[in-house]
Scaffold this motif. Structure first.
Motif, PDB file in Angstrom:
ATOM      1  N   VAL A 271       0.828  -1.254  -0.244  1.00 57.30           N
ATOM      2  CA  VAL A 271       0.163  -0.068  -0.206  1.00 57.30           C
ATOM      3  C   VAL A 271       1.053   1.237  -0.069  1.00 57.30           C
ATOM      4  O   VAL A 271       0.470   2.133  -0.833  1.00 57.30           O
ATOM      5  N   LEU A 272       1.852   1.332   0.826  1.00 58.27           N
ATOM      6  CA  LEU A 272       2.782   2.500   1.090  1.00 58.27           C
ATOM      7  C   LEU A 272       3.453   2.887  -0.214  1.00 58.27           C
ATOM      8  O   LEU A 272       3.474   3.909  -0.862  1.00 58.27           O
ATOM      9  N   PRO A 273       4.157   1.827  -1.074  1.00 57.88           N
ATOM     10  CA  PRO A 273       4.717   2.095  -2.426  1.00 57.88           C
ATOM     11  C   PRO A 273       3.776   2.590  -3.105  1.00 57.88           C
ATOM     12  O   PRO A 273       4.022   3.459  -4.132  1.00 57.88           O
ATOM     13  N   GLY A 274       2.611   1.903  -3.299  1.00 55.06           N
ATOM     14  CA  GLY A 274       1.559   2.392  -4.273  1.00 55.06           C
ATOM     15  C   GLY A 274       1.090   3.754  -4.125  1.00 55.06           C
ATOM     16  O   GLY A 274       0.816   4.450  -5.045  1.00 55.06           O
ATOM     17  N   ALA A 275       0.971   4.219  -2.675  1.00 59.56           N
ATOM     18  CA  ALA A 275       0.510   5.517  -2.604  1.00 59.56           C
ATOM     19  C   ALA A 275       1.656   6.391  -3.110  1.00 59.56           C
ATOM     20  O   ALA A 275       1.375   7.419  -3.585  1.00 59.56           O
ATOM     21  N   LEU A 276       2.885   6.245  -3.046  1.00 57.70           N
ATOM     22  CA  LEU A 276       3.758   7.061  -3.499  1.00 57.70           C
ATOM     23  C   LEU A 276       3.738   7.084  -5.146  1.00 57.70           C
ATOM     24  O   LEU A 276       3.919   8.085  -5.762  1.00 57.70           O
ATOM     25  N   LEU A 277       3.527   6.005  -5.610  1.00 54.78           N
ATOM     26  CA  LEU A 277       3.310   5.797  -6.929  1.00 54.78           C
ATOM     27  C   LEU A 277       2.085   6.664  -7.374  1.00 54.78           C
ATOM     28  O   LEU A 277       2.360   7.502  -8.775  1.00 54.78           O
ATOM     29  N   ALA A 281       2.007  10.019  -9.866  1.00 54.79           N
ATOM     30  CA  ALA A 281       1.292   9.954 -10.988  1.00 54.79           C
ATOM     31  C   ALA A 281       0.304  11.359 -10.792  1.00 54.79           C
ATOM     32  O   ALA A 281       0.263  12.253 -12.070  1.00 54.79           O
ATOM     33  N   GLY A 282      -0.133  11.760  -9.939  1.00 56.55           N
ATOM     34  CA  GLY A 282      -0.734  13.017  -9.774  1.00 56.55           C
ATOM     35  C   GLY A 282      -0.041  14.322  -9.856  1.00 56.55           C
ATOM     36  O   GLY A 282      -0.331  15.084 -10.664  1.00 56.55           O
ATOM     37  N   VAL A 283       1.215  14.139  -9.610  1.00 53.18           N
ATOM     38  CA  VAL A 283       2.151  15.391 -10.068  1.00 53.18           C
ATOM     39  C   VAL A 283       2.455  15.324 -11.406  1.00 53.18           C
ATOM     40  O   VAL A 283       2.276  16.397 -12.163  1.00 53.18           O
ATOM     41  N   LEU A 284       2.576  14.251 -12.035  1.00 51.94           N
ATOM     42  CA  LEU A 284       2.944  14.255 -13.471  1.00 51.94           C
ATOM     43  C   LEU A 284       1.548  14.820 -14.397  1.00 51.94           C
ATOM     44  O   LEU A 284       1.470  15.476 -15.126  1.00 51.94           O
ATOM     45  N   VAL A 285       0.219  14.377 -13.835  1.00 55.15           N
ATOM     46  CA  VAL A 285      -0.765  14.798 -14.397  1.00 55.15           C
ATOM     47  C   VAL A 285      -0.926  16.527 -14.278  1.00 55.15           C
ATOM     48  O   VAL A 285      -1.339  17.214 -15.095  1.00 55.15           O
ATOM     49  N   TRP A 286      -0.645  16.831 -13.280  1.00 52.46           N
ATOM     50  CA  TRP A 286      -0.487  18.456 -12.969  1.00 52.46           C
ATOM     51  C   TRP A 286       0.525  18.998 -14.049  1.00 52.46           C
ATOM     52  O   TRP A 286       0.019  19.807 -14.562  1.00 52.46           O
ATOM     53  N   ALA A 300       1.218   9.850 -20.027  1.00 50.52           N
ATOM     54  CA  ALA A 300       1.367   8.111 -20.295  1.00 50.52           C
ATOM     55  C   ALA A 300       2.182   7.822 -19.049  1.00 50.52           C
ATOM     56  O   ALA A 300       1.844   6.805 -18.636  1.00 50.52           O
ATOM     57  N   GLY A 301       3.138   8.340 -18.593  1.00 50.01           N
ATOM     58  CA  GLY A 301       3.984   8.246 -17.329  1.00 50.01           C
ATOM     59  C   GLY A 301       2.942   8.217 -16.240  1.00 50.01           C
ATOM     60  O   GLY A 301       3.306   7.200 -15.403  1.00 50.01           O
ATOM     61  N   ALA A 302       2.199   9.088 -16.030  1.00 49.53           N
ATOM     62  CA  ALA A 302       1.183   9.065 -14.992  1.00 49.53           C
ATOM     63  C   ALA A 302       0.418   7.739 -14.812  1.00 49.53           C
ATOM     64  O   ALA A 302       0.030   7.177 -13.919  1.00 49.53           O
ATOM     65  N   GLY A 303      -0.223   7.427 -16.147  1.00 50.33           N
ATOM     66  CA  GLY A 303      -1.049   6.170 -16.117  1.00 50.33           C
ATOM     67  C   GLY A 303      -0.212   4.876 -15.795  1.00 50.33           C
ATOM     68  O   GLY A 303      -0.450   4.237 -15.045  1.00 50.33           O
ATOM     69  N   LEU A 304       1.098   4.865 -16.395  1.00 49.92           N
ATOM     70  CA  LEU A 304       2.027   3.703 -15.940  1.00 49.92           C
ATOM     71  C   LEU A 304       2.015   3.597 -14.386  1.00 49.92           C
ATOM     72  O   LEU A 304       2.139   2.686 -13.799  1.00 49.92           O
ATOM     73  N   LEU A 305       2.453   4.698 -13.972  1.00 45.55           N
ATOM     74  CA  LEU A 305       2.596   4.653 -12.338  1.00 45.55           C
ATOM     75  C   LEU A 305       1.476   4.210 -11.737  1.00 45.55           C
ATOM     76  O   LEU A 305       1.539   3.472 -10.655  1.00 45.55           O
ATOM     77  N   ALA A 306       0.246   4.789 -12.107  1.00 49.08           N
ATOM     78  CA  ALA A 306      -0.901   4.368 -11.262  1.00 49.08           C
ATOM     79  C   ALA A 306      -1.225   2.914 -11.451  1.00 49.08           C
ATOM     80  O   ALA A 306      -1.459   2.125 -10.589  1.00 49.08           O
ATOM     81  N   VAL A 307      -0.957   2.450 -12.617  1.00 46.05           N
ATOM     82  CA  VAL A 307      -1.127   0.938 -13.030  1.00 46.05           C
ATOM     83  C   VAL A 307      -0.271   0.015 -12.159  1.00 46.05           C
ATOM     84  O   VAL A 307      -0.560  -1.092 -11.506  1.00 46.05           O
ATOM     85  N   VAL A 308       1.078   0.458 -12.180  1.00 43.30           N
ATOM     86  CA  VAL A 308       2.110  -0.215 -11.296  1.00 43.30           C
ATOM     87  C   VAL A 308       1.787  -0.234  -9.734  1.00 43.30           C
ATOM     88  O   VAL A 308       1.682  -1.235  -9.157  1.00 43.30           O
ATOM     89  N   GLY A 309       1.227   1.089  -9.383  1.00 44.79           N
ATOM     90  CA  GLY A 309       0.919   0.928  -7.711  1.00 44.79           C
ATOM     91  C   GLY A 309      -0.231   0.378  -7.473  1.00 44.79           C
ATOM     92  O   GLY A 309      -0.237  -0.405  -6.409  1.00 44.79           O
ATOM     93  N   ALA A 310      -1.306   0.295  -8.118  1.00 46.22           N
ATOM     94  CA  ALA A 310      -2.718  -0.461  -7.948  1.00 46.22           C
ATOM     95  C   ALA A 310      -2.418  -2.010  -8.334  1.00 46.22           C
ATOM     96  O   ALA A 310      -2.833  -2.660  -7.564  1.00 46.22           O
ATOM     97  N   GLY A 311      -1.752  -2.354  -9.294  1.00 51.40           N
ATOM     98  CA  GLY A 311      -1.315  -3.777  -9.797  1.00 51.40           C
ATOM     99  C   GLY A 311      -0.470  -4.364  -8.626  1.00 51.40           C
ATOM    100  O   GLY A 311      -0.675  -5.579  -8.410  1.00 51.40           O
TER     101      GLY A 311
END
Length: 804
Positions: A271-277, A281-286, A300-311
């Motif tokens: 959970v904790l590393p996922g929260a960091l990812l 991702a939010g920073v990249l979207v901003w 695209a980088g934000a999407g990859l980070l979100a998928v890696v964190g949740a996955g």
């Protein structure tokens, strides 16, 4: 009829027009002088319109090659480097000779003077000199911090002290840069200093402080704000440094969090590393919303980070063997969210980037099984070898432990589904379908020996047959886009697999390499134009590499040592040079020559253990380069390479002969070569100083520098430093690149040598920091003089321009 005015009327009209033109000219000159006198805001002074001036000859040696501004910048930079080195030497080496009060007084006074000097220099409009002095002042502030840690804050742990010191230095440099807005160095330096406090604090705090990845992420967020959201008031240099810092610290933070996410043994731990990812991702979207030009990539980088964190969380919560499913589901969720946003009218570059991320992750998840099968087919034979030429194994084309343990029906279905998914991504592109189909057919062919458990001979023959087939498909081309490129990649992978499998026996090695050389050469010769120039170039390079491997195998079979095999390997660049001369100006010529040159460099590396053989290899390489220089289109580059190789061969032979005084052999050669260069410059004013004077200077300066670094006596470094200083000043006086660069480089190297802790000092009674400090001050003064003269020349030019 033509109505011609009387002469008096025409004369009055001409006078009025001339007066109007003179008034307009005066207005333009006044505006130009106003623009030149305006202060600039950190981006550099207003650029004047370049004026083309005829080249002027300087003596019998031809025209200058370096502008006064470039000479000024070289002198200022070299002077600043030498002063910085001298300051470091004074602080680290001569520190113990003064008392506590003396130490603080010396560093404090020097730092204060260095910080105050740029303001006075800017008032005199010596901007470049002020930049150099400001850079030295920043170095001195770092040394002041070091001194405080050694004398005052001795009890503070190093990482804690430097975290605080970096923060203080960043604030001081930022305030200094804002106070002197015309300086370009302090603000980027402040951004660079900001990168250190959070990581050092986290590193020093241990369990009582923030995690290192969160500290790195916080630093990256600050950098992103400076680079993307601080407005146009921030100079471009600050933005560049902030962007580089964001990339570096952010990548480290994401790497740590990514490793923690994919290795977590429970969903809670992920959970904790996922929260960091997710935060990243939010920073990249901003940032994507602030930078429309890079919105798609950042999203695209934000999407990859979100998928890696949740996955990662889903992976840790699912049974073994189903980890990929979690990432695929997360990618599908991202894709569904993007589609929902598109239907609601919120589509844009950010949504497009997120869609790319979802598609790439889903495709990778579906195709995850195919690489494992291909790895078993390509690397399985080599994985089971006990050594090169150790003999065939019982089942050379078994999996080698690289194929999944349960290759039942499900993996096969997943492979087929993967192929179908890849083809489905390009429903309207025949080239994509053709390339995907070719890749699937080739994969099936390569996996077939593993599935059948074929032996060494049959499996190797089948792989070679498949490789020859895809080479034929690549070079004959059917007009479908992408087919030639995919077939080329398959041919390279199949050839590499065949070479690995052929390492089992000596006969198989020679057979495989020979067949591949013949096949790829035929592919180059008989390729149709539709196959593309890139395919021909790749096959030419591959044939050259296989030929080098064939020569190396022959040398190994003959029992030759490495330095002896190097001479045999030179046959490859020689053959490549002959083939290139035969091909002429075709597109495949340059890649062939580059690959042959790489084989020559490999030969030099093999011969490096024996100086005598190394000299021979270098000399033969120089002969090959000289033969290439006979071609008009290769004359300049190959000629320089030939001269450099032959000179290096001479140095190698001198080293092999244990020559301790190389100047006795090289000085006369330098004089002769320099004389030839002088004569050439007299006859050809356009001749470069590198071709005229570079070889002659390098023949003596480089071996003397190597000898000076290898001995402890003071006389040779002193004489070499004086000679290098003379060459540098001559290059600055005549504005020639070769003497200026070579002399300056050797002078700097000698200065660094004299500052080595165990080197003998150039003058026994002086501290080792004094000679480079004096040389740096002299060069800095020369640079300032250059800038002053240029400013006076511009003022005189403007005054003359205003004259009527």
């Amino acid at each position: 009829m033509e109505n011609v005015p009387p002469p008096a009327v025409e004369l009055s009209t001409l006078d009025r027009e001339l007066a109007r033109l003179e008034a307009r000219r005066a207005q333009l000159l006044a505006r130009r002088a106003q623009l030149l006198s305006m202060p600039y805001d950190g981006f550099g002074p207003p650029a004047a319109v370049p004026v083309r001036r005829p080249a002027t000859a300087v003596g019998p040696r031809g025209g200058p090659e370096a502008t006064p501004t470039s000479v000024q910048n070289v002198l200022l930079a070299l002077g600043g480097v030498l002063l910085a080195v001298a300051a470091v030497a004074f602080t680290l080496v001569s520190w113990g000779r003064l008392g506590i009060g003396g130490r603080g007084a010396v560093l404090g006074l020097v730092t204060a003077a260095a910080l105050a000097a740029p303001a006075a220099l800017l008032r005199r409009r010596l901007a470049s000199t002020a930049e150099s002095v400001a850079a030295i002042a920043l170095v001195l502030t770092v040394l002041d911090a070091y001194a405080l840690h050694r004398v005052v804050f001795t009890g503070v742990e190093g990482r804690v002290f430097w975290a605080l010191a970096a923060a203080v230095l960043a604030a001081v440099w930022a305030a200094y840069g804002l106070a002197l807005g015309r300086l370009r160095v302090p603000l980027p330096a402040a951004v660079l200093a900001v990168q250190w406090p959070p990581p050092l604090w986290a590193w020093s705090a241990g369990s009582g402080g923030p995690a290192l990845e969160w500290a790195l992420l916080a630093t990256a967020v600050l950098d992103v704000v400076l680079a993307a959201g601080a407005g146009r008031a921030v100079p471009s240099a600050v933005r560049v440094v902030a962007a580089a810092g964001a990339g570096l610290t952010g990548c480290w933070a994401l790497l740590i969090a990514g490793v923690q996410s994919v290795t977590a043994d429970s969903a809670t731990a992920a959970v904790l590393p996922g929260a960091l990812l997710f935060t990243a991702a939010g920073v990249l979207v901003w940032a994507a919303r602030r930078l429309p030009g890079a919105a798609a990539g950042l999203a695209a980088g934000a999407g990859l980070l979100a998928v890696v964190g949740a996955g990662g969380v889903v992976r840790a919560a699912t049974p073994d063997g189903w980890a990929v499913l979690g990432y695929a589901l997360c990618a599908a969720a991202v894709s569904g969210a993007v589609r929902a946003g598109a239907r609601s009218g919120r589509a844009g570059p950010v949504a497009q980037g997120l869609s790319y991320a979802a598609v790439s992750v889903a495709g990778g998840a579906v195709l995850c099984t195919l690489p494992l099968l291909l790895a078993g087919a390509l690397l399985g034979p080599a994985a089971r070898l006990e050594g090169v030429w150790s003999g065939p194994t019982a089942a050379a084309y078994s999996s080698g432990g690289l194929v999944p343990a349960e290759p039942g029906g499900l993996p096969a279905v997943l492979i087929l589904l993967a192929g179908a998914a890849v083809l489905w991504q390009w429903p309207g592109a025949p080239g994509g379908r053709a390339g995907g189909a070719a890749a699937l057919v080739w994969s099936a062919g390569m996996v077939l020996p593993v599935g059948l458990g074929a032996g060494d001979g049959a499996g190797l023959a089948w792989v070679l047959a498949v490789t020859c087939t895809v080479v034929l498909v690549a070079v004959r081309g059917t007009g479908w886009p992408g087919l030639a490129e995919v077939s080329t990649a398959c041919a390279l992978a199949g050839g590499a697999s065949a070479v690995l499998a052929g390492l089992a026996t000596r006969t198989a090695t020679f057979a495989v390499l020979g067949v591949l050389v013949a096949v790829f050469c035929l592919g180059v010769l008989f390729a149709r134009s539709g196959a593309g120039r890139a395919v021909q170039a790749v096959f030419a390079c591959t044939a050259t590499v296989c030929a080098a491997g064939l020569v190396g195998a022959g040398a190994a079979a003959a029992g030759l040592a490495a330095h002896q095999a190097a001479v045999a390997l030179l046959a490859v660049p020689a053959a490549a040079a002959l083939a290139a001369a035969r091909l002429g100006r075709r597109p495949v010529t340059v890649p062939l020559e580059v690959t042959g040159a790489a084989a020559g460099l490999t030969a030099v590396g093999l011969a490096a253990g024996d100086a005598t053989w190394l000299g021979g290899v270098l000399a033969l390489g120089g002969v090959i380069a000289g033969g290439t220089a006979l071609r008009a289109e290769r004359r300049p580059g190959a000629g320089y390479a030939s001269a450099a190789l032959l000179t290096a061969a001479t140095w190698a032979w001198l080293a092999a002969a244990d020559v301790t005084v190389p100047e006795a052999y090289t000085a006369s050669v330098s004089v002769a070569v320099l004389a030839v260069g002088v004569l050439r410059r007299r006859g050809d004013a356009e001749a470069s100083s590198w071709s005229a004077y570079g070889p002659g200077l390098a023949v003596t300066l480089v071996p003397s520098l190597a000898a000076a670094w290898g001995e402890g006596h003071w006389l040779r470094p002193l004489l070499l430093g004086v000679a290098a200083l003379a060459v540098t000043l001559a290059g600055a006086r005549l504005r020639l690149q070769a003497p200026l660069v070579l002399g300056g480089a050797v002078l700097a190297a000698v200065a660094l040598h004299e500052l080595m802790p165990y080197a003998v000092q150039a003058v026994g009674v002086l501290p080792r920091w004094l000679p480079p400090a004096l040389a740096g001050l002299a060069l800095l003064a020369m640079g300032a003089t250059y800038e002053q003269r240029l400013r006076e020349a511009r003022r005189l030019r403007d005054a003359l321009g205003r004259m009527s």
